[in-house]
Enzyme design. Structure first.
Site, PDB file in Angstrom:
ATOM      1  N   ARG A 153      35.791  86.494  67.551  1.00 17.79           N
ATOM      2  CA  ARG A 153      35.267  86.260  66.188  1.00 17.79           C
ATOM      3  C   ARG A 153      34.433  84.983  66.235  1.00 17.79           C
ATOM      4  NH1 ARG A 153      35.560  83.193  61.838  1.00 17.79           N
ATOM      5  NH2 ARG A 153      36.824  81.800  63.100  1.00 17.79           N
ATOM      6  N   ASP A 243      38.078  80.361  67.336  1.00 19.78           N
ATOM      7  CA  ASP A 243      37.366  81.622  67.115  1.00 19.78           C
ATOM      8  C   ASP A 243      38.054  82.856  67.700  1.00 19.78           C
ATOM      9  OD1 ASP A 243      35.614  80.300  65.561  1.00 19.78           O
ATOM     10  OD2 ASP A 243      33.845  80.606  66.820  1.00 19.78           O
TER      11      ASP A 243
END
Ligand code: NAD
Length: 575
Positions: A153, A243
């Site tokens: 992500r 992330d």
């Protein structure tokens, strides 16, 4: 030694002294001139500015970092406003998307970006870590901090697979530039567990594993294996998770935060930086803290995470019970105000803040919700660009002398309103912080107003440095809270007079030192600090209030440990 002299950490290029050229047999391998770091920086800036696109500038800077690390950081620190957007957001997004295409240009001279750990290589993970150790310029060096991602992500760009490596690389550069963490002791790690992004899978130049990501049990097992091996090799190293997809991010943090020195910047860093801006906004508003009412527009992982962090403020600073503090929060998601009797099945993370005092009424429209709640603060984490309309802003300014408006969604196109809109439609009364950088606003009298930016960079570098210097056995919520409170308190008198919610970004090294010192102090207070040097400066049971000699001593210690990009005359000290 020959390998070491070519290491980017050791290299000084045309600044190599006459003596070193003789000692290390470098004569003839470079021009005869002996230059200063400043002269080299002038040339490097010229070359950088001749590039025509930001991605080309990124590639040039990556090459420079992997060739002459000190010169690279000299550029970053001489001109942070110019360089930081090129090495991190927004340019790093394009670099990650294009990583497999720009890769051959990264890491000449045998240098590399960081550690790529493929899920297929887990049986030989210890050997991989050994290879990394052997690549360091000296056997004395051991990494202090690793930023780890699986590329699932990346920013708002989704699953970029191994292209996600750009993020740990970029983030660690900010740790170095903003908090003076020694670049030789930073370790970017990309876990290559495959990718679910078809574009990657179809790209003939993609350099990661060409298969889908594993199911959860295999995923968690694989991360466990990597972290256990890293911890065995580097027991003191701080791990920063970065992330990971939201569903894995919370779980990974819960699973590992007690076991290893670790934190997640997306969750804890964001919460802390917004909390800090909120603390200063409350000071500006001037009404008692307990009279505040916060309406969150957007109740996703960021919304709920930030709300929980701000709740700590009411509990820890204002003596409220958890239940009393919770009553100051209202959440609004895509279906309207989150209430217990709304009729849909609420996601688990929203239940905690769901209201039960709506007397059967449901609120779908933001304006109606505002009239019902009469919030002192409106916080946007919805990714719905422009939803804080002129009408909404005017309404807030009617209700409040100084409305707090934090449109935190990223990028600028998704921000709930801009600084200019907020200033115009509240007639300059707003206390503002955004998730993205907005330009300054000049009012009709020609006075310039600076927008607050809830940039995580105010927190994570100092938090990381403090954790490295004190090495608490774990990073507790109260240590995170201490970092936010220290940031809030770090405003200068001038910054307060200008009604800023965050310090000026050009003071970032100073601010990071304050945050780091506060982290050390809290770690000692909780009896978790293990570094003897910190414990000798601040023994357990003693305090170090700001302004006392003990605090000054702590700051001196922190600043004394901040790395600076200067050339050393002794090559050995550069190893
Ligand atoms: P998410 O998808 O988990 O949550 C989005 C939330 O917005 C959901 O609750 C959704 O119901 C709500 N929403 C969507 N449409 C809506 C509508 N029309 N009306 C009302 N609510 C609506 O996303 P997230 O991870 O929580 O991130 C949200 C935003 O916050 C992103 O833009 C992200 O960039 C930003 N963010 C900023 C910072 C920062 O400033 N430092 C940090 C983290 C996240």
């Amino acid at each position: 030694m020959t390998n070491n002299i070519r290491s980017s950490f050791v290299a000084q290029g045309t600044a190599t002294s006459e003596a070193d050229r003789d000692a290390y047999k470098l004569r003839g391998l470079m021009p005869a001139v002996v230059e200063t770091l400043e002269k080299q920086a002038t040339r490097a800036f010229e070359q950088l500015r001749n590039k025509t696109s930001d991605l080309e500038k990124y590639i040039f800077l990556a090459w420079l970092r992997n060739t002459n690390t000190r010169l690279f950081y000299k550029l970053v620190m001489d001109s942070p406003e110019e360089i930081m957007p090129l090495i991190y957001t927004p340019t790093v997004g394009a670099a990650c998307v294009n990583y497999s295409h720009i890769y051959p240009f990264l890491g000449p001279n045998g240098n590399f970006d960081g550690l790529f750990i493929s899920i297929d290589d887990l049986p030989i993970i210890d050997q991989i870590i050994e290879n990394y150790k052997n690549s360091l310029p000296s056997s004395e060096i051991s990494p202090d901090i690793a930023v780890v991602t699986d590329g699932s992500r990346i920013l708002g760009l989704g699953d970029l697979g191994v292209g996600g490596m750009g993020i740990p690389v970029g983030k660690l550069q900010l740790y170095v530039a903003a908090a003076g963490i020694d670049p030789r002791k930073t370790l970017p790690i990309c876990l290559d567990f495959g990718t679910n992004n078809q574009k990657n899978l179809d790209d003939p130049l993609y350099i990661g594993l060409r298969r889908n990501r594993p199911e959860d049990p295999e995923f968690y097992q694989a991360v466990d294996t990597v972290l256990a091996s890293l911890n065995k090799a580097f027991p003191k190293m701080l791990i920063q998770f970065e992330d990971f997809s939201s569903e894995h991010a919370f779980e990974l943090l819960d699973r590992h935060r007690e076991r290893y020195l670790s934190f997640n910047d997306d969750i804890q860093g964001t919460g802390a930086v917004i909390l800090s801006g909120f603390i200063n906004a409350v000071r500006e508003v001037g009404i008692p803290a307990k009279q505040h009412k916060l309406l969150f527009f957007g109740a996703g992982s960021a919304g709920v995470g930030v709300a929980k962090q701000i709740m700590d403020y009411f509990v820890l600073e204002h003596g409220m019970t958890e239940d009393e503090a919770k009553r100051l929060f209202w959440l609004n998601d895509s279906k309207g105000l989150v209430t217990l009797d709304r009729g849909d099945k609420l996601a688990q993370h929203k239940v905690y803040f769901a209201r039960d005092d709506n007397e059967g009424k449901q609120f779908k429209d933001l304006k109606e919700t505002i009239k019902h709640v009469r919030p002192t603060a409106l916080i946007g984490l919805s990714s719905q660009g422009g939803v804080f309309t002129p009408e909404i802003l005017e309404l807030l300014a009617e209700i409040n002398e100084r409305p707090i408006v934090f449109p935190l969604s990223n990028p600028a196109t998704q921000a709930e309103c801009s600084f200019e809109q907020a200033m115009i439609h509240t007639k300059g009364k707003v206390l503002f912080a955004s998730g993205t950088a907005f330009p300054r606003y000049k009012d009709e009298q020609g006075v310039e107003h600076v927008p607050g930016q809830g940039n995580n960079m105010y927190i994570f570098p100092g938090l990381g440095l403090g954790a490295i210097l004190a090495r608490p056995s774990r990073i507790t919520d109260t240590i995170i809270y201490a970092s936010a409170a220290a940031l809030a308190d770090s405003l200068t008198e001038n910054e307060r007079k200008s009604h800023l919610l965050y310090p000026r970004i050009d003071r970032i090294r100073e601010v990071s030192a304050v945050v780091a010192a506060a982290v050390c102090r809290q770690a000692v207070k909780e009896n978790l600090a293990t570094e003897p040097e910190i414990l000798s400066i601040l023994p357990v049971g003693e305090t170090a209030e700001v302004g006392t000699p003990a605090w000054d001593e702590l700051i001196k210690h922190v600043e004394g440990n901040m790395w600076k990009p200067v050339y050393e005359t002794e090559i050995i000290s550069r190893m």
